[in-house]
Design a protein around this motif. Sequence first.
Motif, PDB file in Angstrom:
ATOM      1  N   HIS A 138       0.544  12.576  -7.191  1.00  0.00           N
ATOM      2  CA  HIS A 138       1.712  13.425  -6.944  1.00  0.00           C
ATOM      3  C   HIS A 138       1.509  14.155  -5.632  1.00  0.00           C
ATOM      4  CE1 HIS A 138       3.956  17.414  -7.772  1.00  0.00           C
ATOM      5  NE2 HIS A 138       4.780  16.552  -7.202  1.00  0.00           N
ATOM      6  N   VAL A 139       2.487  14.045  -4.752  1.00  0.00           N
ATOM      7  CA  VAL A 139       2.474  14.766  -3.484  1.00  0.00           C
ATOM      8  C   VAL A 139       3.698  15.661  -3.430  1.00  0.00           C
ATOM      9  CG1 VAL A 139       2.453  14.598  -0.973  1.00  0.00           C
ATOM     10  CG2 VAL A 139       1.318  12.833  -2.349  1.00  0.00           C
ATOM     11  N   SER A 140       3.492  16.957  -3.228  1.00  0.00           N
ATOM     12  CA  SER A 140       4.603  17.907  -3.100  1.00  0.00           C
ATOM     13  C   SER A 140       4.652  18.432  -1.668  1.00  0.00           C
ATOM     14  CB  SER A 140       4.446  19.067  -4.085  1.00  0.00           C
ATOM     15  OG  SER A 140       3.226  19.752  -3.879  1.00  0.00           O
ATOM     16  N   ARG A 141       5.855  18.488  -1.120  1.00  0.00           N
ATOM     17  CA  ARG A 141       6.051  18.911   0.262  1.00  0.00           C
ATOM     18  C   ARG A 141       6.770  20.255   0.297  1.00  0.00           C
ATOM     19  NH1 ARG A 141       8.425  13.810  -0.128  1.00  0.00           N
ATOM     20  NH2 ARG A 141       7.164  12.048   0.644  1.00  0.00           N
ATOM     21  N   ASP A 142       6.294  21.150   1.132  1.00  0.00           N
ATOM     22  CA  ASP A 142       6.990  22.410   1.415  1.00  0.00           C
ATOM     23  C   ASP A 142       7.849  22.166   2.654  1.00  0.00           C
ATOM     24  OD1 ASP A 142       7.733  24.964   2.421  1.00  0.00           O
ATOM     25  OD2 ASP A 142       6.078  25.888   1.320  1.00  0.00           O
ATOM     26  N   LEU A 143       9.154  22.021   2.440  1.00  0.00           N
ATOM     27  CA  LEU A 143      10.038  21.644   3.539  1.00  0.00           C
ATOM     28  C   LEU A 143      10.170  22.741   4.584  1.00  0.00           C
ATOM     29  CD1 LEU A 143      12.847  19.843   1.516  1.00  0.00           C
ATOM     30  CD2 LEU A 143      10.793  18.868   2.568  1.00  0.00           C
ATOM     31  N   ARG A 144       9.975  23.971   4.175  1.00  0.00           N
ATOM     32  CA  ARG A 144      10.095  25.077   5.136  1.00  0.00           C
ATOM     33  C   ARG A 144       8.833  25.203   5.972  1.00  0.00           C
ATOM     34  NH1 ARG A 144      12.173  30.820   3.065  1.00  0.00           N
ATOM     35  NH2 ARG A 144      14.050  29.523   2.925  1.00  0.00           N
ATOM     36  N   GLU A 145       7.676  25.171   5.309  1.00  0.00           N
ATOM     37  CA  GLU A 145       6.411  25.338   6.018  1.00  0.00           C
ATOM     38  C   GLU A 145       5.908  24.022   6.612  1.00  0.00           C
ATOM     39  OE1 GLU A 145       5.040  28.220   6.593  1.00  0.00           O
ATOM     40  OE2 GLU A 145       6.528  29.309   5.403  1.00  0.00           O
ATOM     41  N   ARG A 146       6.513  22.903   6.205  1.00  0.00           N
ATOM     42  CA  ARG A 146       6.109  21.571   6.667  1.00  0.00           C
ATOM     43  C   ARG A 146       4.656  21.268   6.296  1.00  0.00           C
ATOM     44  NH1 ARG A 146      10.571  19.105   6.981  1.00  0.00           N
ATOM     45  NH2 ARG A 146       9.639  17.460   8.287  1.00  0.00           N
ATOM     46  N   THR A 147       4.286  21.652   5.066  1.00  0.00           N
ATOM     47  CA  THR A 147       2.953  21.369   4.554  1.00  0.00           C
ATOM     48  C   THR A 147       3.075  20.544   3.272  1.00  0.00           C
ATOM     49  OG1 THR A 147       2.865  23.406   3.252  1.00  0.00           O
ATOM     50  CG2 THR A 147       1.999  23.498   5.513  1.00  0.00           C
ATOM     51  N   ASN A 190       0.848  -1.190   0.000  1.00  0.00           N
ATOM     52  CA  ASN A 190       0.000   0.000   0.000  1.00  0.00           C
ATOM     53  C   ASN A 190       0.885   1.242   0.000  1.00  0.00           C
ATOM     54  OD1 ASN A 190      -1.758  -2.045   2.105  1.00  0.00           O
ATOM     55  ND2 ASN A 190      -2.754  -1.232   0.287  1.00  0.00           N
ATOM     56  N   PRO A 191       0.408   2.363  -0.530  1.00  0.00           N
ATOM     57  CA  PRO A 191       1.269   3.552  -0.638  1.00  0.00           C
ATOM     58  C   PRO A 191       1.603   4.164   0.716  1.00  0.00           C
ATOM     59  CG  PRO A 191      -0.981   4.077  -1.275  1.00  0.00           C
ATOM     60  CD  PRO A 191      -0.923   2.584  -1.129  1.00  0.00           C
ATOM     61  N   ASP A 192       2.854   4.580   0.841  1.00  0.00           N
ATOM     62  CA  ASP A 192       3.298   5.353   1.991  1.00  0.00           C
ATOM     63  C   ASP A 192       3.721   6.720   1.457  1.00  0.00           C
ATOM     64  OD1 ASP A 192       4.427   6.525   4.177  1.00  0.00           O
ATOM     65  OD2 ASP A 192       5.937   4.969   4.540  1.00  0.00           O
ATOM     66  N   PHE A 193       2.897   7.717   1.697  1.00  0.00           N
ATOM     67  CA  PHE A 193       3.143   9.039   1.137  1.00  0.00           C
ATOM     68  C   PHE A 193       4.150   9.852   1.949  1.00  0.00           C
ATOM     69  CE2 PHE A 193      -1.217   7.961  -0.304  1.00  0.00           C
ATOM     70  CZ  PHE A 193      -0.950   7.908  -1.667  1.00  0.00           C
ATOM     71  N   GLY A 194       4.616   9.337   3.066  1.00  0.00           N
ATOM     72  CA  GLY A 194       5.639  10.016   3.842  1.00  0.00           C
ATOM     73  C   GLY A 194       5.193  11.344   4.412  1.00  0.00           C
ATOM     74  N   MET A 195       3.999  11.377   4.959  1.00  0.00           N
ATOM     75  CA  MET A 195       3.446  12.633   5.458  1.00  0.00           C
ATOM     76  C   MET A 195       3.664  12.844   6.957  1.00  0.00           C
ATOM     77  SD  MET A 195       2.274  14.316   2.922  1.00  0.00           S
ATOM     78  CE  MET A 195       3.760  13.700   2.141  1.00  0.00           C
ATOM     79  N   GLN A 196       4.483  12.008   7.573  1.00  0.00           N
ATOM     80  CA  GLN A 196       4.800  12.223   8.976  1.00  0.00           C
ATOM     81  C   GLN A 196       5.459  13.602   9.141  1.00  0.00           C
ATOM     82  OE1 GLN A 196       5.786   9.680   7.135  1.00  0.00           O
ATOM     83  NE2 GLN A 196       4.875   7.823   7.995  1.00  0.00           N
ATOM     84  N   ASP A 197       5.009  14.318  10.146  1.00  0.00           N
ATOM     85  CA  ASP A 197       5.545  15.657  10.467  1.00  0.00           C
ATOM     86  C   ASP A 197       5.147  16.722   9.454  1.00  0.00           C
ATOM     87  OD1 ASP A 197       6.862  14.541  12.706  1.00  0.00           O
ATOM     88  OD2 ASP A 197       8.583  14.000  11.450  1.00  0.00           O
ATOM     89  N   PHE A 198       4.213  16.387   8.539  1.00  0.00           N
ATOM     90  CA  PHE A 198       3.705  17.389   7.601  1.00  0.00           C
ATOM     91  C   PHE A 198       2.195  17.528   7.810  1.00  0.00           C
ATOM     92  CE2 PHE A 198       7.651  16.247   5.625  1.00  0.00           C
ATOM     93  CZ  PHE A 198       8.068  17.381   4.960  1.00  0.00           C
TER      94      PHE A 198
END
Length: 234
Positions: A67-76, A5-13
């Motif tokens: 597609h999942v895009s992460r804002d590393l500065r804002e953590r969103t 199953n997909p792991d989108f890596g959204m921990q801490d976001f």
Amino acid sequence: MTDQNPDFGMQDFVPASAAHEQLLDLFEGAEFKVLGEYCTWSDAYFVLHDESATWGIPGSPQLRAVHVSRDLRERTYQADAAELPLYAMAESWLISRGCPVGAIPTPAVRKGADDATRALEARVREAGSRFALLTSYTDDQRAEPETAVVLRARDPQDPPEFRVLLESYDRWTGTHTLSEGGFATREAAAEWWGAWMEEEAPPLVPPASPARGPVFSSLPVAPPAPAVTWSPGR
């Protein structure tokens, strides 16, 4: 096929809006399995198979490009997704959103059977948006499952106006072939479509000059349409 199953890596976001969270929630069900993925620190690209689609609306696309895009500065994070009928189309959709060409490995269950198939898939995968996706139908109830896709040229000076892609899966070898046909008119394309729905379609005749296509746009796919409703007059 995998059991992953997909792991989108959204921990801490956190989602940039509720809509992005709701979209990813749709893909956390057990029915969505990962076919291919490519992830960086800022982006994640997935091709998923919806195992429940075969029991849903007949003919529905069974693949999801996410597609999942992460804002590393804002953590969103923000998320976007599309239903697409062919693996190469899902890859192309992700490439248009920044995924490097060739970054997502082709899974064993999606291997092309011959050089012609691989070459055609490469053109679908790597090109732009000359064609709009009109409709598709995935028929996995046949002895040899098939998916038919109808495309239409955006530029009337880019003949033939209509094209059909046909993917045929061989259960014995676990591979598939992809062929292409060109049609000058909607009526001709609809006639072939109707014959295909009745399992009586003649072989597709490739366009005279296929080097620049086919290519599809990122517009949402139309609902799967049986022969009786996909008519020249629509």
